[in-house]
Design a protein around this motif. Structure first.
Motif, PDB file in Angstrom:
ATOM      1  N   GLY A 188       1.053  -1.187   0.029  1.00 37.11           N
ATOM      2  CA  GLY A 188       0.103  -0.291   0.028  1.00 37.11           C
ATOM      3  C   GLY A 188       0.766   1.319  -0.059  1.00 37.11           C
ATOM      4  N   PHE A 189       0.197   2.273  -0.477  1.00 34.93           N
ATOM      5  CA  PHE A 189       0.718   3.697  -0.510  1.00 34.93           C
ATOM      6  C   PHE A 189       0.819   4.282   0.973  1.00 34.93           C
ATOM      7  N   THR A 190       1.858   5.148   1.109  1.00 38.16           N
ATOM      8  CA  THR A 190       1.826   5.951   2.300  1.00 38.16           C
ATOM      9  C   THR A 190       0.590   6.931   1.967  1.00 38.16           C
ATOM     10  N   ASP A 191       0.352   7.794   2.977  1.00 37.49           N
ATOM     11  CA  ASP A 191      -0.722   8.663   3.169  1.00 37.49           C
ATOM     12  C   ASP A 191      -0.407   9.862   1.917  1.00 37.49           C
ATOM     13  N   ASP A 192       0.846  10.262   1.737  1.00 34.17           N
ATOM     14  CA  ASP A 192       1.292  11.355   0.580  1.00 34.17           C
ATOM     15  C   ASP A 192       1.303  10.497  -0.685  1.00 34.17           C
ATOM     16  N   ARG A 193       1.289   9.317  -0.527  1.00 29.85           N
ATOM     17  CA  ARG A 193       1.484   8.520  -1.946  1.00 29.85           C
ATOM     18  C   ARG A 193       2.669   8.601  -2.560  1.00 29.85           C
ATOM     19  N   ARG A 194       3.932   9.138  -1.979  1.00 28.57           N
ATOM     20  CA  ARG A 194       4.978   9.178  -2.564  1.00 28.57           C
ATOM     21  C   ARG A 194       5.849   7.758  -2.572  1.00 28.57           C
ATOM     22  N   HIS A 195       5.373   6.994  -1.528  1.00 34.64           N
ATOM     23  CA  HIS A 195       5.996   5.709  -1.531  1.00 34.64           C
ATOM     24  C   HIS A 195       5.131   4.552  -1.306  1.00 34.64           C
ATOM     25  N   PHE A 196       5.550   3.349  -1.909  1.00 38.24           N
ATOM     26  CA  PHE A 196       4.570   2.140  -1.805  1.00 38.24           C
ATOM     27  C   PHE A 196       5.239   1.170  -1.001  1.00 38.24           C
ATOM     28  N   TRP A 197       4.728   0.498  -0.038  1.00 36.82           N
ATOM     29  CA  TRP A 197       5.425  -0.395   0.994  1.00 36.82           C
ATOM     30  C   TRP A 197       4.825  -1.711   0.296  1.00 36.82           C
ATOM     31  N   ALA A 198       5.684  -2.700   0.131  1.00 42.96           N
ATOM     32  CA  ALA A 198       5.172  -4.074  -0.550  1.00 42.96           C
ATOM     33  C   ALA A 198       5.827  -5.204   0.681  1.00 42.96           C
ATOM     34  N   ALA A 199       5.038  -6.088   0.869  1.00 46.26           N
ATOM     35  CA  ALA A 199       5.387  -7.083   1.757  1.00 46.26           C
ATOM     36  C   ALA A 199       5.726  -8.360   1.509  1.00 46.26           C
ATOM     37  N   GLY A 200       6.752  -9.172   2.065  1.00 47.89           N
ATOM     38  CA  GLY A 200       6.948 -10.504   1.515  1.00 47.89           C
ATOM     39  C   GLY A 200       6.310 -11.370   2.760  1.00 47.89           C
ATOM     40  N   LEU A 201       5.642 -12.438   2.795  1.00 47.77           N
ATOM     41  CA  LEU A 201       5.155 -13.346   3.927  1.00 47.77           C
ATOM     42  C   LEU A 201       5.923 -14.231   4.057  1.00 47.77           C
ATOM     43  N   SER A 202       7.150 -14.810   3.264  1.00 49.18           N
ATOM     44  CA  SER A 202       7.825 -15.825   3.720  1.00 49.18           C
ATOM     45  C   SER A 202       8.895 -15.498   4.742  1.00 49.18           C
ATOM     46  N   ASP A 203       9.488 -14.357   4.476  1.00 48.04           N
ATOM     47  CA  ASP A 203      10.547 -14.021   5.487  1.00 48.04           C
ATOM     48  C   ASP A 203      10.254 -12.504   6.041  1.00 48.04           C
ATOM     49  N   SER A 204       9.197 -12.221   6.040  1.00 41.51           N
ATOM     50  CA  SER A 204       8.674 -10.772   6.832  1.00 41.51           C
ATOM     51  C   SER A 204       9.574  -9.746   6.583  1.00 41.51           C
ATOM     52  N   ARG A 205      10.000  -9.401   5.214  1.00 41.60           N
ATOM     53  CA  ARG A 205      10.438  -8.170   4.745  1.00 41.60           C
ATOM     54  C   ARG A 205       9.727  -7.312   4.157  1.00 41.60           C
ATOM     55  N   ILE A 206       9.882  -5.912   4.244  1.00 40.98           N
ATOM     56  CA  ILE A 206       8.987  -4.969   3.759  1.00 40.98           C
ATOM     57  C   ILE A 206       9.920  -4.259   2.773  1.00 40.98           C
ATOM     58  N   PHE A 207       9.428  -3.975   1.534  1.00 39.13           N
ATOM     59  CA  PHE A 207      10.321  -3.208   0.407  1.00 39.13           C
ATOM     60  C   PHE A 207       9.571  -1.768   0.084  1.00 39.13           C
ATOM     61  N   ILE A 208      10.389  -0.877   0.180  1.00 38.18           N
ATOM     62  CA  ILE A 208       9.710   0.527   0.121  1.00 38.18           C
ATOM     63  C   ILE A 208      10.132   0.897  -1.140  1.00 38.18           C
ATOM     64  N   PHE A 209       9.193   1.421  -1.991  1.00 39.77           N
ATOM     65  CA  PHE A 209       9.682   2.026  -3.286  1.00 39.77           C
ATOM     66  C   PHE A 209       9.280   3.403  -3.459  1.00 39.77           C
TER      67      PHE A 209
END
Length: 439
Positions: free
Chosen positions: A97-118
């Motif tokens: 999902g996007f941050t409230d200002d929509r400048r970054h998209f956070w994407a999650a990985g279920l297997s190893d609990s990592r979060i990737f910020i674009f």
């Protein structure tokens, strides 16, 4: 460091209770209807569809990636993938999902609990990976399996599916927009109700989390833990004890206090939550994957909430497995996807107590996510559920398909075969527009 900067030349205000009537009466806005009410909205048509995609060994680079698809009908690359931001490795890409200002998209990985910020603001056609949160389990105090990201004012809310032990006990974890850990809120259990009233049981399982700001409530749903969702589906379904370890509850929270109020009994694994948008509407829909029912959660009187099944989805005896739903901006139409039969069904929910199916269409051999534009004219579908749960052989179709919707039927706009494009398994979608960042 990521900054929660204002968008130049555009006033971004939080969508609070006083703005709800504006949301319900803004047909020119064409953003997806399942977004957080706190998030900046697209005005006009979406330019891009971002697809969070699971990597497949031996297919392309084999890594999870955020794929940009061109949704501009006047573009020479309309309906085609134009960029793929690979993260290196496979992490069971799922929701984001996007941050409230929509400048970054956070994407999650279920297997190893990592979060990737674009970073999506610098070049909306080409999102760029700028940060990886790799200490989610340790920072949160043991939550695991981050399931997407939901925008709050200046914060991101991360529902988890599991914990460091791999079971279904789950939590809600908060981060700042800059990626700093803030707090963990464990879902109530029978042993630790945390003040919540329990209708039948409190299993502590988690999945989705959605907020209705004007009523100061948050609603969460439930799925299963890592020990189940990382197993092959066929193997899992033969294990009677494992099949008992699925969520049967939804939790109604005091949002501001982050305090659970009521644990509702919703047997059958309630998944996606969609709040009604209307300024006088105090209800939400969910669907149950294992019992194939549509449920209504509503406020019966101030502060008193209940949940009840209001319709069947397909033939429950055949286990069609409802997986995603999308409620139109006028609260009149609900799209429901079922994974096993690859079918989307459309319900008239103008009377939420008595939904009525008005249309259905087989989209593919398998079907998962659905995203609907705010004006209700464009519908997008993806195919992948989980790497170990997707169908195999000829039925392992992996696609993004776009349709037009005229209120009566779907008409094809474009389709992308993600296997042929060597991209992977498409899962979650989000919309993008360059106009959000124009000076």
């Amino acid at each position: 460091m990521l900054r929660n900067r204002p968008i130049p030349g555009r006033r971004i205000a939080l969508v609070l209770a006083s703005a709800a009537p504006l949301l319900a009466a803004a047909p020119a806005r064409s953003d997806e209807t399942c977004q957080s009410p706190y998030m900046a909205k697209i005005t006009g048509l979406e330019d891009f569809v971002y697809v969070w995609t699971l990597g497949v060994e031996g297919l392309g680079d084999g890594s999870d990636k955020l794929v940009t698809v061109d949704a501009r009908e006047t573009s020479p690359t309309f309906g085609k993938p134009i960029h793929a931001a690979s993260i290196g490795g496979r992490h069971e890409a799922h929701h984001g999902g996007f941050t409230d200002d929509r400048r970054h998209f956070w994407a999650a990985g279920l297997s190893d609990s990592r979060i990737f910020i674009f970073d999506v603001a610098t070049d909306p056609a080409k999102p760029r990976l700028v940060r990886v949160i790799d200490d989610f389990v340790a920072a949160s105090g043991g939550a695991a399996g981050p399931h997407g990201a939901y925008a709050l004012p200046g914060r991101m809310l991360i529902p988890s599916l599991s914990n460091r032990h791999g079971t279904g006990r789950a939590a809600l974890v908060e981060y700042s927009n800059e990626g700093d850990y803030i707090a963990t809120h464990w879902l109530p259990t029978d042993a630790e109700p945390n003040g919540a009233r329990i209708e039948a049981r409190a299993d502590g399982y988690g999945y989705d989390a959605r907020v209705l700001p004007r009523r100061n409530v948050m609603l969460t749903s439930s799925f299963t833990g890592l020990e189940n969702y990382m197993r092959p589906l066929g193997d899992l379904m033969k294990d009677g004890e494992a099949m008992k370890r699925f969520g049967q509850t939804m939790v109604l929270w005091d949002f501001h206090a982050r305090q659970p109020r009521t644990v509702l009994s919703v047997p059958g694994v309630p998944l996606e939550i969609r709040w009604a948008w209307g300024p006088q509407h105090t209800y939400a829909f969910t669907s149950t994957a294992l019992t194939s029912k549509l449920w209504l959660v509503r406020e019966d009187e101030p502060g008193a909430w209940s949940a009840k099944p209001v319709a069947e989805i397909g033939d429950p005896a055949t286990l069609p497995v409802p997986v995603d739903i999308s409620l139109s901006a006028d609260d009149r139409t609900l799209f429901v996807d079922t994974f096993m039969d690859g079918t989307t069904r459309v319900f008239d929910v103008s009377d939420p107590d008595r939904p009525r199916q008005i249309y259905e269409k087989k989209i593919g051999a398998q079907l998962n996510m659905v995203s609907q534009s705010w004006d209700g004219k464009r519908i997008y579908y993806t195919s992948s559920l989980l790497a170990n749960w997707d169908k195999t052989g000829a039925e392992n179709e992996q696609f993004l398909k776009a349709y037009g919707w005229n209120g009566r039927e779907l008409s094809p706009r474009f389709a992308i075969d993600f296997t042929a494009e060597r991209l992977g398994r498409p899962h979650m979608m989000a919309f993008g527009a360059a106009s959000l960042y124009a000076p």
